[in-house]
Design a protein around this motif. Structure first.
Motif, short mmCIF file in Angstrom:
data_model
loop_
_atom_site.label_atom_id
_atom_site.label_comp_id
_atom_site.label_asym_id
_atom_site.label_seq_id
_atom_site.Cartn_x
_atom_site.Cartn_y
_atom_site.Cartn_z
N GLY A 1 2.39 17.89 78.77
CA GLY A 1 2.12 18.62 77.64
C GLY A 1 0.59 18.69 77.43
O GLY A 1 -0.10 18.25 78.27
N ILE A 2 0.27 19.43 76.20
CA ILE A 2 -1.35 19.43 75.85
C ILE A 2 -1.72 19.24 74.58
O ILE A 2 -2.62 19.25 74.10
N GLY A 3 -0.71 18.81 73.87
CA GLY A 3 -1.03 18.11 72.58
C GLY A 3 -1.37 18.93 71.46
O GLY A 3 -1.11 20.14 71.55
N ASP A 4 -1.77 18.42 70.25
CA ASP A 4 -2.08 18.95 68.99
C ASP A 4 -0.93 19.96 68.56
O ASP A 4 -0.85 21.15 67.93
N GLY A 5 0.36 19.25 68.65
CA GLY A 5 1.49 19.78 68.18
C GLY A 5 2.25 20.90 69.08
O GLY A 5 3.51 21.39 68.83
N CYS A 6 1.75 21.27 70.03
CA CYS A 6 2.33 22.21 70.84
C CYS A 6 3.53 21.65 71.65
O CYS A 6 4.56 22.25 72.02
N ARG B 1 -4.27 25.75 66.89
CA ARG B 1 -4.92 27.08 66.64
C ARG B 1 -6.49 26.72 66.20
O ARG B 1 -7.47 27.45 66.71
N GLU B 2 -6.52 25.63 65.35
CA GLU B 2 -7.91 25.48 64.77
C GLU B 2 -8.82 24.73 66.06
O GLU B 2 -9.86 24.78 66.07
N ASN B 3 -8.19 24.03 67.01
CA ASN B 3 -8.84 23.48 67.76
C ASN B 3 -9.03 24.19 68.97
O ASN B 3 -9.72 23.86 70.07
N GLY B 4 -8.38 25.37 68.97
CA GLY B 4 -8.36 26.34 70.28
C GLY B 4 -7.53 25.61 71.53
O GLY B 4 -8.07 26.13 72.80
N THR B 5 -6.63 25.04 71.38
CA THR B 5 -5.98 24.35 72.36
C THR B 5 -5.05 25.41 73.11
O THR B 5 -4.03 26.18 72.36
#
Length: 271
Positions: free
Chosen positions: A228-233, A200-204
């Motif tokens: 995947g798309i990373g950043d915890g998703c 959310r903070e990185n706008g992913t």
């Protein structure tokens, strides 16, 4: 003339200057309140400067005490197309020859009314039917074979074994289904999924493809992210699939089988 300690803003000097003059004109009040007004302006200026410098810190501190609203996750229905047919893959082998019957079988032609001279195949006699069963052709029985009813028989000496129960299918007659259908599945994602804070903070944003095996009892195993798309998703998508209730299993040849399946899960920040 008056010395180095002269203070022209002192009240005594202000009164001396405005002796026999109109003190209600305004200049007298301005000079009289000059010190107090200057102090107020200095204090207000310092406060505004400090607030402007530490505005971000204050906002972060306040936002920590205010509960955040529920994140809106955009769910997109995706229709999965069947896997492409591999033309280079050899055709499946023909089905095995059915095993021999337990009792001898004699050919019993269908009853047709015609003159005796035109009869080419004579029906089995009563004596033959006492030791053999009627069938489509003459077959030698196997006393060690299993008794089968309403199933084809053949000349093979080996029994037909069931297909490997652990085989994983990629294409079946009836694909696995979430309880209630795919609309219920996306409603389940809307309720269960949480947008990762880092994403959310990185706008992913984007789609995460999760693959798994739907077992014969409807449970999901071998869950992993294929794209995947990373950043915890990726981890969040795998988590909601692991927490999913049992699905209706895939059906092939009238029985439940293990099926490899993939679903896309979309992560989109609300505007």
């Amino acid at each position: 003339m008056f010395g180095s300690k002269l203070d022209i803003l002192d009240q005594k000097w202000i009164d001396t200057v405005f002796t026999d003059r109109n003190k209600a004109y305004g200049a007298y009040e301005l000079r009289k309140d000059n010190g107090r007004n200057t102090g107020k302006a200095l204090i207000i200026g310092i406060i505004v400067f400090v607030v402007a410098i530490s505005a971000n810190t204050i906002i972060d501190m306040i936002s920590g005490f205010i509960p955040k609203g529920k994140e809106k996750i955009k769910i997109t229905n995706v229709v999965l197309s069947p896997p492409p047919v591999d033309l280079k893959k050899p055709p499946p082998p023909p089905p095995p020859e059915p095993p021999k019957p337990k009792v001898d079988q004699v050919k019993f032609p269908p009853p047709i009314v015609k003159p005796d001279v035109e009869v080419k195949e004579k029906p089995p006699t009563i004596e033959e039917l006492k030791v053999a069963d009627p069938g489509q052709k003459n077959l030698k029985g196997d006393k060690n074979a299993d008794v089968v009813i309403d199933e084809p028989v053949g000349t093979s000496d080996t029994k037909v074994t069931e297909e490997d129960p652990n085989k994983i299918f990629t294409s079946v007659e009836q694909v696995p289904v979430f309880p209630g259908g795919m609309e219920k599945f996306y409603a389940y994602l809307q309720k269960t999924m949480r947008y990762p804070a880092v994403a959310r903070e990185n706008g992913t944003q984007g789609k995460v493809i999760v693959s798994f095996v739907c077992e014969r009892d409807g449970s999901l195993t071998d869950i992993h992210v294929t794209r995947g798309i990373g950043d915890g998703c990726d981890e969040e998508a795998a988590r909601v699939i692991k927490a999913s209730p049992k699905w209706s299993p895939g059906i092939q040849n009238g029985r439940p089988v293990r099926v490899a399946y993939s679903v896309p899960i979309s992560f989109a920040l609300s505007e």
